[in-house]
Design a protein around this motif. Structure first.
Motif, PDB file in Angstrom:
ATOM      1  N   ALA A  51       0.852  -1.158  -0.065  1.00 24.85           N
ATOM      2  CA  ALA A  51      -0.073  -0.125   0.004  1.00 24.85           C
ATOM      3  C   ALA A  51       0.907   1.174  -0.139  1.00 24.85           C
ATOM      4  O   ALA A  51       1.776   1.330   0.777  1.00 24.85           O
ATOM      5  CB  ALA A  51      -0.742   0.167   1.089  1.00 24.85           C
ATOM      6  N   CYS A  52       0.558   2.247  -0.952  1.00 26.38           N
ATOM      7  CA  CYS A  52       1.037   3.453  -1.000  1.00 26.38           C
ATOM      8  C   CYS A  52       0.274   4.528  -0.251  1.00 26.38           C
ATOM      9  O   CYS A  52      -1.148   4.322  -0.465  1.00 26.38           O
ATOM     10  CB  CYS A  52       1.609   3.646  -2.199  1.00 26.38           C
ATOM     11  N   TYR A  53       0.699   5.524  -0.089  1.00 27.61           N
ATOM     12  CA  TYR A  53      -0.261   6.874   0.444  1.00 27.61           C
ATOM     13  C   TYR A  53      -1.323   7.095  -0.531  1.00 27.61           C
ATOM     14  O   TYR A  53      -2.534   7.171  -0.390  1.00 27.61           O
ATOM     15  CB  TYR A  53       0.668   7.800   0.811  1.00 27.61           C
TER      16      TYR A  53
ATOM     17  N   PRO B 112      -6.759  11.328   0.755  1.00 23.65           N
ATOM     18  CA  PRO B 112      -5.910  11.622  -0.400  1.00 23.65           C
ATOM     19  C   PRO B 112      -4.788  12.816  -0.159  1.00 23.65           C
ATOM     20  O   PRO B 112      -3.816  13.235  -0.633  1.00 23.65           O
ATOM     21  CB  PRO B 112      -6.256  11.717  -1.782  1.00 23.65           C
ATOM     22  N   GLY B 113      -5.220  13.849   0.754  1.00 19.88           N
ATOM     23  CA  GLY B 113      -4.541  15.134   1.117  1.00 19.88           C
ATOM     24  C   GLY B 113      -3.315  14.810   1.835  1.00 19.88           C
ATOM     25  O   GLY B 113      -3.394  13.851   2.675  1.00 19.88           O
ATOM     26  N   ARG B 114      -2.184  15.716   1.905  1.00 23.57           N
ATOM     27  CA  ARG B 114      -1.226  15.522   2.647  1.00 23.57           C
ATOM     28  C   ARG B 114      -1.212  15.788   4.082  1.00 23.57           C
ATOM     29  O   ARG B 114      -2.197  16.092   4.396  1.00 23.57           O
ATOM     30  CB  ARG B 114      -0.145  16.524   1.974  1.00 23.57           C
ATOM     31  N   SER B 115      -0.678  14.738   4.963  1.00 20.44           N
ATOM     32  CA  SER B 115      -0.684  14.790   6.347  1.00 20.44           C
ATOM     33  C   SER B 115       0.692  14.743   6.742  1.00 20.44           C
ATOM     34  O   SER B 115       1.988  14.873   5.960  1.00 20.44           O
ATOM     35  CB  SER B 115      -1.403  13.406   6.610  1.00 20.44           C
ATOM     36  N   GLY B 116       0.733  14.678   8.168  1.00 19.45           N
ATOM     37  CA  GLY B 116       2.314  14.497   8.710  1.00 19.45           C
ATOM     38  C   GLY B 116       3.065  13.328   8.094  1.00 19.45           C
ATOM     39  O   GLY B 116       4.241  13.416   7.977  1.00 19.45           O
ATOM     40  N   LEU B 117       2.436  12.256   7.825  1.00 22.78           N
ATOM     41  CA  LEU B 117       2.941  11.099   7.391  1.00 22.78           C
ATOM     42  C   LEU B 117       3.609  11.332   5.858  1.00 22.78           C
ATOM     43  O   LEU B 117       4.841  10.874   5.616  1.00 22.78           O
ATOM     44  CB  LEU B 117       1.751  10.219   7.340  1.00 22.78           C
ATOM     45  N   SER B 118       3.114  12.408   5.155  1.00 22.63           N
ATOM     46  CA  SER B 118       3.713  12.818   3.946  1.00 22.63           C
ATOM     47  C   SER B 118       5.142  13.195   3.942  1.00 22.63           C
ATOM     48  O   SER B 118       5.927  12.835   3.166  1.00 22.63           O
ATOM     49  CB  SER B 118       2.736  13.727   3.327  1.00 22.63           C
ATOM     50  N   TYR B 119       5.348  13.768   5.307  1.00 19.60           N
ATOM     51  CA  TYR B 119       6.607  14.384   5.084  1.00 19.60           C
ATOM     52  C   TYR B 119       7.827  13.260   5.623  1.00 19.60           C
ATOM     53  O   TYR B 119       8.684  13.486   5.131  1.00 19.60           O
ATOM     54  CB  TYR B 119       6.623  15.422   6.464  1.00 19.60           C
ATOM     55  N   ALA B 120       7.095  12.261   6.237  1.00 19.63           N
ATOM     56  CA  ALA B 120       8.071  11.296   6.520  1.00 19.63           C
ATOM     57  C   ALA B 120       8.426  10.475   5.082  1.00 19.63           C
ATOM     58  O   ALA B 120       9.538  10.096   4.958  1.00 19.63           O
ATOM     59  CB  ALA B 120       7.573  10.314   7.478  1.00 19.63           C
ATOM     60  N   ILE B 121       7.337  10.355   4.395  1.00 20.35           N
ATOM     61  CA  ILE B 121       7.566   9.791   3.079  1.00 20.35           C
ATOM     62  C   ILE B 121       8.382  10.592   2.155  1.00 20.35           C
ATOM     63  O   ILE B 121       9.178   9.766   1.360  1.00 20.35           O
ATOM     64  CB  ILE B 121       6.261   9.359   2.349  1.00 20.35           C
ATOM     65  N   ASP B 122       8.133  11.693   2.243  1.00 25.91           N
ATOM     66  CA  ASP B 122       9.085  12.867   1.492  1.00 25.91           C
ATOM     67  C   ASP B 122      10.610  12.470   1.816  1.00 25.91           C
ATOM     68  O   ASP B 122      11.454  12.581   0.968  1.00 25.91           O
ATOM     69  CB  ASP B 122       8.808  14.344   1.542  1.00 25.91           C
ATOM     70  N   ARG B 123      10.805  12.299   3.112  1.00 26.38           N
ATOM     71  CA  ARG B 123      12.381  12.141   3.491  1.00 26.38           C
ATOM     72  C   ARG B 123      12.990  10.874   3.233  1.00 26.38           C
ATOM     73  O   ARG B 123      14.142  10.539   2.889  1.00 26.38           O
ATOM     74  CB  ARG B 123      12.392  12.190   4.983  1.00 26.38           C
ATOM     75  N   MET B 124      12.016   9.626   3.068  1.00 25.70           N
ATOM     76  CA  MET B 124      12.237   8.340   2.880  1.00 25.70           C
ATOM     77  C   MET B 124      11.549   7.714   1.930  1.00 25.70           C
ATOM     78  O   MET B 124      10.814   6.704   2.124  1.00 25.70           O
ATOM     79  CB  MET B 124      12.270   7.735   4.043  1.00 25.70           C
TER      80      MET B 124
ATOM     81  N   LYS C  98       6.377   0.744   3.612  1.00 27.14           N
ATOM     82  CA  LYS C  98       6.677   0.236   5.188  1.00 27.14           C
ATOM     83  C   LYS C  98       6.337   1.356   6.025  1.00 27.14           C
ATOM     84  O   LYS C  98       5.479   1.087   7.144  1.00 27.14           O
ATOM     85  CB  LYS C  98       8.111   0.119   5.462  1.00 27.14           C
ATOM     86  N   ILE C  99       6.426   2.554   5.689  1.00 27.86           N
ATOM     87  CA  ILE C  99       5.725   3.776   6.729  1.00 27.86           C
ATOM     88  C   ILE C  99       4.045   3.563   6.564  1.00 27.86           C
ATOM     89  O   ILE C  99       3.646   3.730   7.541  1.00 27.86           O
ATOM     90  CB  ILE C  99       6.252   5.193   6.043  1.00 27.86           C
ATOM     91  N   VAL C 100       3.715   3.311   5.487  1.00 25.14           N
ATOM     92  CA  VAL C 100       2.194   3.395   5.365  1.00 25.14           C
ATOM     93  C   VAL C 100       1.668   2.069   6.207  1.00 25.14           C
ATOM     94  O   VAL C 100       0.829   2.206   7.193  1.00 25.14           O
ATOM     95  CB  VAL C 100       1.776   3.359   4.068  1.00 25.14           C
ATOM     96  N   PHE C 101       2.484   0.820   5.906  1.00 21.06           N
ATOM     97  CA  PHE C 101       2.015  -0.316   6.680  1.00 21.06           C
ATOM     98  C   PHE C 101       2.010  -0.007   8.260  1.00 21.06           C
ATOM     99  O   PHE C 101       1.049  -0.478   8.826  1.00 21.06           O
ATOM    100  CB  PHE C 101       2.985  -1.238   6.256  1.00 21.06           C
ATOM    101  N   VAL C 102       3.090   0.523   8.537  1.00 17.53           N
ATOM    102  CA  VAL C 102       3.224   0.587  10.033  1.00 17.53           C
ATOM    103  C   VAL C 102       2.174   1.838  10.868  1.00 17.53           C
ATOM    104  O   VAL C 102       1.804   1.197  11.581  1.00 17.53           O
ATOM    105  CB  VAL C 102       4.921   1.043  10.584  1.00 17.53           C
ATOM    106  N   ARG C 103       2.141   2.768  10.075  1.00 20.50           N
ATOM    107  CA  ARG C 103       0.865   3.758  10.639  1.00 20.50           C
ATOM    108  C   ARG C 103      -0.453   3.169  10.496  1.00 20.50           C
ATOM    109  O   ARG C 103      -1.006   3.249  11.423  1.00 20.50           O
ATOM    110  CB  ARG C 103       1.245   4.933   9.599  1.00 20.50           C
TER     111      ARG C 103
END
Length: 179
Positions: A6-8, A125-137, A143-148
């Motif tokens: 799964a992707c954001y 679909p809008g950006r959230s705090g998680l989007s910034y983590a994804i931007d960095r990695m 994995k980020i989406v899965f964990v969240r």
């Protein structure tokens, strides 16, 4: 549920259900009382109605303040997008047209007088705090989406368990006994 891959942008969802031995009206009092939610949440610290609202109604707004050890502290404005007592209470976070998340409580009366309560959420679909983590990695997006999403699922289960205890009176009884 399986989150692998799964992707954001896929706007992943999760939901948790509980059978509650209490009427939909009693369960509604709890889920519609947003002031209760910070006491049941691992992240939500406070909420307050905006614009003079005092209860959920379609179009009403509320401010939420949250905290997470990985994301820090943040505020969001949520918009009630669906409200039909005692059946559904849903809100979109930040932008109702393109929310960073959508949350929904659905209540269904059971033949035995109880309630089936479902809490559902959608990321994006809008950006959230998680989007910034994804931007960095970006290589770790899945994995980020899965964990969240798993974290949301665990927190939702804890919230529904607490609502069940409150609605059925088991939490108050346990607290009176000192348990």
């Amino acid at each position: 549920m399986e989150w692998t891959g799964a992707c954001y942008a896929d706007t992943p969802t999760t939901e948790v259900r509980r059978e509650i031995a209490a009427s939909p009206e009693r369960v509604w009092e709890l889920v519609a009382g947003i002031g209760l939610m910070p006491t049941l949440s691992a992240e939500l610290r406070s909420v307050e109605w905006l614009d003079g609202a005092t209860s959920p109604a379609t179009g009403a707004r509320f401010l939420g303040r949250s905290e997470h050890e990985s994301f820090g502290t943040w505020e969001t404005t949520s918009y009630v997008v669906e409200c039909e007592a005692p059946r559904v209470f849903a809100w979109a976070v930040e932008n109702p047209e393109r929310p960073s998340a959508v949350w929904r409580f659905s209540l269904r009366a059971r033949d035995d007088g109880g309630t089936d309560l479902t809490q559902w959420m959608q990321l994006g679909p809008g950006r959230s705090g998680l989007s910034y983590a994804i931007d960095r990695m970006p290589e770790k997006e899945q994995k980020i989406v899965f964990v969240r999403m798993r974290e949301f699922e665990r927190n939702m289960a804890a919230t529904l368990d607490a609502i069940k205890e409150l609605a059925e009176g088991t939490r108050a009884a346990a607290e009176r006994r000192g348990a």
